[in-house]
Design a protein around this motif. Structure first.
Motif, PDB file in Angstrom:
ATOM      1  N   ASN A  85     -80.751  -7.267 -49.751  1.00  0.00           N
ATOM      2  CA  ASN A  85     -80.936  -5.615 -49.779  1.00  0.00           C
ATOM      3  C   ASN A  85     -81.053  -5.735 -51.148  1.00  0.00           C
ATOM      4  O   ASN A  85     -81.735  -5.017 -52.141  1.00  0.00           O
ATOM      5  N   TYR A 106     -87.591  14.290 -38.165  1.00  0.00           N
ATOM      6  CA  TYR A 106     -86.460  13.374 -37.305  1.00  0.00           C
ATOM      7  C   TYR A 106     -85.805  13.906 -35.859  1.00  0.00           C
ATOM      8  O   TYR A 106     -85.309  13.490 -35.090  1.00  0.00           O
ATOM      9  N   THR A 145     -76.077   5.277 -46.302  1.00  0.00           N
ATOM     10  CA  THR A 145     -77.052   5.773 -45.311  1.00  0.00           C
ATOM     11  C   THR A 145     -76.364   6.251 -43.958  1.00  0.00           C
ATOM     12  O   THR A 145     -75.185   5.001 -43.420  1.00  0.00           O
ATOM     13  N   PHE A 199     -86.154  15.184 -48.699  1.00  0.00           N
ATOM     14  CA  PHE A 199     -86.729  14.109 -48.493  1.00  0.00           C
ATOM     15  C   PHE A 199     -88.159  13.909 -47.939  1.00  0.00           C
ATOM     16  O   PHE A 199     -89.016  14.641 -47.576  1.00  0.00           O
ATOM     17  N   MET A 257     -93.209   3.280 -47.255  1.00  0.00           N
ATOM     18  CA  MET A 257     -92.316   3.984 -46.107  1.00  0.00           C
ATOM     19  C   MET A 257     -92.723   2.916 -45.026  1.00  0.00           C
ATOM     20  O   MET A 257     -92.625   3.813 -43.561  1.00  0.00           O
ATOM     21  N   ALA A 288     -78.687   1.683 -47.594  1.00  0.00           N
ATOM     22  CA  ALA A 288     -77.119   1.020 -47.007  1.00  0.00           C
ATOM     23  C   ALA A 288     -76.612   1.862 -46.430  1.00  0.00           C
ATOM     24  O   ALA A 288     -76.063   2.695 -47.021  1.00  0.00           O
TER      25      ALA A 288
HETATM   26  C1  LIG Z   1     -85.580   6.129 -44.004  1.00  0.00           C
HETATM   27  C2  LIG Z   1     -86.263   4.467 -43.373  1.00  0.00           C
HETATM   28  C3  LIG Z   1     -85.960   3.571 -44.687  1.00  0.00           C
HETATM   29  O1  LIG Z   1     -83.905   3.475 -44.018  1.00  0.00           O
HETATM   30  C4  LIG Z   1     -83.886   2.207 -44.255  1.00  0.00           C
HETATM   31  N1  LIG Z   1     -82.464   1.942 -43.109  1.00  0.00           N
HETATM   32  C5  LIG Z   1     -82.022   2.919 -42.772  1.00  0.00           C
HETATM   33  N2  LIG Z   1     -80.778   2.457 -42.068  1.00  0.00           N
HETATM   34  C6  LIG Z   1     -80.262   1.760 -43.193  1.00  0.00           C
HETATM   35  C7  LIG Z   1     -78.805   0.866 -42.994  1.00  0.00           C
HETATM   36  N3  LIG Z   1     -77.882   0.767 -42.493  1.00  0.00           N
HETATM   37  N4  LIG Z   1     -78.919   0.185 -44.236  1.00  0.00           N
HETATM   38  C8  LIG Z   1     -80.275  -0.023 -44.886  1.00  0.00           C
HETATM   39  N5  LIG Z   1     -81.415   0.145 -44.826  1.00  0.00           N
HETATM   40  C9  LIG Z   1     -81.320   1.295 -43.389  1.00  0.00           C
HETATM   41  C10 LIG Z   1     -85.315   1.369 -42.945  1.00  0.00           C
HETATM   42  O2  LIG Z   1     -84.738  -0.174 -43.567  1.00  0.00           O
HETATM   43  C11 LIG Z   1     -86.057   2.539 -43.865  1.00  0.00           C
HETATM   44  O3  LIG Z   1     -86.311   2.036 -44.716  1.00  0.00           O
END
Ligand SMILES: CC[C@H]1O[C@@H](n2cnc3c(N)ncnc32)[C@H](O)[C@@H]1O
Length: 483
Positions: free
Chosen positions: A340, A181, A94, A216, A294, A67
């Motif tokens: 979420n 990445y 995040t 990761f 994923m 998040a």
């Molecule tokens: C690693 C990739 C994962 O990170 C999630 N993700 C990336 N940015 C956000 C975000 N800002 N809020 C929630 N989930 C996020 C994306 O949906 C994916 O599942």
């Protein structure tokens, strides 16, 4: 090559630090001594490393979402909602994509635009721009430990700011936050920059502050064979331990065959422990994290909850210390806080129903463990050999030669010769080993498993299987059967 797998001296570290803190104006607010005093006041229940240790001792699996939004007040509201309405055990932040590329000037624009439009116009929390002041405001406004989750090859300034703010965990590593990445960051550079992040954690550790590091595990999240993912986890754990990190969480991204996924978590933990002990890092506390699926997600929210619950069950049965939660909005984009939180509640429902249950060690799991361990050992042995004993040097050379090869990685430093595909049970196998130095019997094993699928599907073993597998889950199935 200057890079060596050797603990940075204080001289080297503090010399680098002058440059790192100059990368953005907020760097000047990081005062290590003041930060140590601040971190000493963090209560145990808000310390990431301590909460993970407690969970492992109690044999429970913690749930953590992803998040992040642009503005501090909204981010606090989001995290508190996920903690209270979702029941999140651990909190993320995040970090946005500009920060991940050190483009802090673009973050500044994004923050201003988000204020003007009263909605988040960044895809995560721009922690460097918010600085220690903003990140402390977040940390002091929530009731759980906080971790930075991102995808940053050069996370040095980010690490400085988040740890000085009470965030006691940072995700990533020199392989896992570069190769999946970035396109053009050398392995030598990212390994070196993550040595700095790990040394910073080691330095705090020497002042009595426990901070967790989490390589990761999922990498590209696309058909990554377990042994390839496990190798990167072991390498990043060893490199971190050399810099003095004492709390490490190694991870794996769900592939979808339950036997193989449970095997992967078990082998990951067992072999990481083995290598840590082999190289003298006896005081590292190791935990594991399982990432729910994923790959591509179904748009239908009910089906998405099915995928989320499947991953939750695998995490629980594997005995992973933590599970990273997906949301029913995964196929669409950044989830609403409600979606979420729903993903977390679904996850915790499964975790609590399965509490205490573990996958029985069947002969299938024993056979899978043997293969995954042997594959992992082939790659690790060659990597150490290439580095003449130095793991960092060996890792750079292993990527140059394709000994370590991450499928579907954007990095030009990744060979991309190895190709995976699912076998007839959905387990991920090596369709083409490329330059990965497996023994003949290991190559034959993968081949035979894929031939089994070919016979069942009445087609030849080919890359088409890989392509079909990539789109399968989005279409509601695991194996990409011919249509
Ligand atoms: C690693 C990739 C994962 O990170 C999630 N993700 C990336 N940015 C956000 C975000 N800002 N809020 C929630 N989930 C996020 C994306 O949906 C994916 O599942």
């Amino acid at each position: 090559m200057k890079l060596r797998n050797k603990r940075l001296s204080d001289g080297e570290f503090f010399e680098m630090r002058k440059d790192v803190l100059s990368h953005w104006p907020t760097g000047k607010d990081v005062d290590l001594k003041e930060a140590v005093d601040y971190l000493k006041k963090v209560p145990d229940e808000k310390n990431f490393a301590k909460k993970l240790k407690k969970a492992k001792e109690e044999g429970i699996t913690l749930a953590q979402p992803r998040a992040g939004v642009a503005l501090i007040d909204k981010h606090i509201e989001l995290l508190n909602y996920l903690s209270k309405e979702g029941g999140a055990d651990l909190l993320p932040s995040t970090i946005d994509s500009y920060t991940r590329q050190n483009r802090y000037d673009e973050c500044e624009v994004g923050i201003k635009e988000s204020i003007k439009n009263n909605r988040s116009l960044l895809n995560g929390f721009p922690a460097v721009n918010h600085g220690v002041k903003g990140c402390r405001e977040v940390f002091e406004s929530v009731d759980k430990p906080v971790q930075a989750r991102h995808g940053t090859p050069d996370s040095r300034l980010l690490a400085e700011i988040i740890h000085a703010s009470g965030w006691t965990s940072n995700e990533g590593g020199g392989i896992s936050y570069n190769i999946p990445y970035a396109k053009g960051v050398s392995v030598e550079k990212s390994l070196s920059d993550w040595q700095y992040c790990d040394r910073l954690v080691g330095f705090y550790g020497e002042q009595g502050i426990e901070i967790n590091r989490e390589p990761f595990g999922p990498l590209t999240g696309t058909l990554v064979p377990p042994s390839m993912a496990i190798v990167t986890g072991i390498i990043e754990a060893l490199l971190a331990a050399e810099q003095g990190v004492k709390s490490i969480t190694v991870g794996f991204g769900q592939c979808g065959n339950m036997v193989q996924d449970v095997t992967a978590i078990k082998v990951l933990e067992e072999m990481t422990e083995k290598y840590l002990k082999l190289y003298g890092y006896d005081d590292v506390y190791l935990t594991t994290v399982f990432h729910q699926w994923m790959g591509g997600f179904p748009e239908d929210e009910a089906k998405a909850f099915g995928v989320i619950s499947f991953g939750s069950a695998t995490a629980a049965l594997s005995g992973a210390t933590k599970v990273i939660v997906k949301t029913p909005h995964e196929a669409i984009g950044i989830p609403t806080k409600e979606a979420n939180a729903a993903g977390i509640r679904a996850t915790k429902m499964v975790l609590s129903m399965l509490e205490g249950q573990r996958m029985p060690i069947s002969k299938e799991i024993e056979a899978e463990m043997e293969v995954v361990k042997a594959e992992t050992a082939c790659i690790m042995d060659k990597t150490f050999e290439l580095g003449k004993g130095d793991l960092a040097v060996g890792t750079v050379k292993a990527f140059e030669l394709g000994v370590i090869d991450i499928p579907f990685a954007p990095s030009k430093y990744n060979c991309g010769k190895m190709m995976p595909a699912r076998d007839n049970d959905g387990a991920v196998r090596y369709l083409m080993a490329g330059n990965v130095p497996f023994t003949k019997e290991l190559i034959d094993f993968s081949r035979e498993k894929l031939e089994e699928r070919a016979r069942y599907e009445n087609r030849k073993v080919s890359f088409q299987m890989t392509v079909d597998d990539i789109f399968a889950v989005g279409k509601g199935r695991l194996i990409g059967r011919p249509e």
